[in-house]
Design a protein around this motif. Structure first.
Motif, short mmCIF file in Angstrom:
data_model
loop_
_atom_site.label_atom_id
_atom_site.label_comp_id
_atom_site.label_asym_id
_atom_site.label_seq_id
_atom_site.Cartn_x
_atom_site.Cartn_y
_atom_site.Cartn_z
N ASP A 175 0.81 -1.23 0.00
CA ASP A 175 0.00 0.00 0.00
C ASP A 175 0.84 1.28 0.00
O ASP A 175 0.39 2.32 0.47
N ASP B 122 3.26 3.88 -2.52
CA ASP B 122 3.49 4.26 -3.91
C ASP B 122 4.82 3.69 -4.42
O ASP B 122 5.87 3.89 -3.82
N ASP B 123 4.76 2.96 -5.53
CA ASP B 123 5.94 2.33 -6.13
C ASP B 123 6.41 3.05 -7.39
O ASP B 123 7.32 2.58 -8.07
N SER B 124 5.80 4.18 -7.73
CA SER B 124 6.09 4.87 -8.98
C SER B 124 7.57 5.19 -9.14
O SER B 124 8.16 4.92 -10.19
N GLU B 125 8.19 5.77 -8.12
CA GLU B 125 9.59 6.19 -8.23
C GLU B 125 10.52 4.99 -8.42
O GLU B 125 11.42 5.02 -9.27
N TYR C 28 0.97 -3.29 -7.15
CA TYR C 28 1.87 -2.14 -7.03
C TYR C 28 1.05 -0.87 -7.15
O TYR C 28 0.15 -0.77 -7.98
N ILE C 29 1.36 0.11 -6.32
CA ILE C 29 0.66 1.38 -6.33
C ILE C 29 1.42 2.36 -7.23
O ILE C 29 2.62 2.55 -7.06
N LEU C 30 0.72 2.94 -8.18
CA LEU C 30 1.30 3.94 -9.09
C LEU C 30 0.51 5.23 -8.96
O LEU C 30 -0.54 5.40 -9.57
N ASN C 31 1.01 6.15 -8.15
CA ASN C 31 0.36 7.43 -7.98
C ASN C 31 0.82 8.44 -9.02
O ASN C 31 0.24 9.51 -9.14
N ASN C 32 1.89 8.11 -9.75
CA ASN C 32 2.42 8.97 -10.81
C ASN C 32 2.59 8.15 -12.07
O ASN C 32 2.80 6.94 -12.01
#
Length: 75
Positions: free
Chosen positions: A15, A17-20, A45-49
């Motif tokens: 839970d 963010d994995d974006s970076e 995987y969480i992708l907020n970006n």
């Protein structure tokens, strides 16, 4: 050559963010001197970006990059 996103800090099912981390793995693969596959172990995987998948030449044009997404579950 497989590049595991967890080596860059992405962790499934946490839970967070994995974006970076995923972007770093993609960038590493693109800059590699050989063809590479970015590997995502099973999980959510969480992708907020958004992710950028591009390889720009010095003259402003782009090299060819292919992204293939696959797995046993919906992406």
């Amino acid at each position: 050559s497989y590049i595991d996103i967890t080596k860059f800090g992405a962790m499934p099912d946490d839970d967070i963010d994995d974006s970076e981390a995923i972007q770093k793995a993609i960038d590493f693969a693109i800059k590699s001197d050989k063809s590479s596959n970015v590997y995502c172990p099973p999980g959510v995987y969480i992708l907020n970006n958004g992710l950028v998948i591009a390889n720009k030449k010095d003259n402003g044009e782009y090299f060819f990059v292919t992204l293939t997404i696959g797995g046993k579950t919906a992406t």
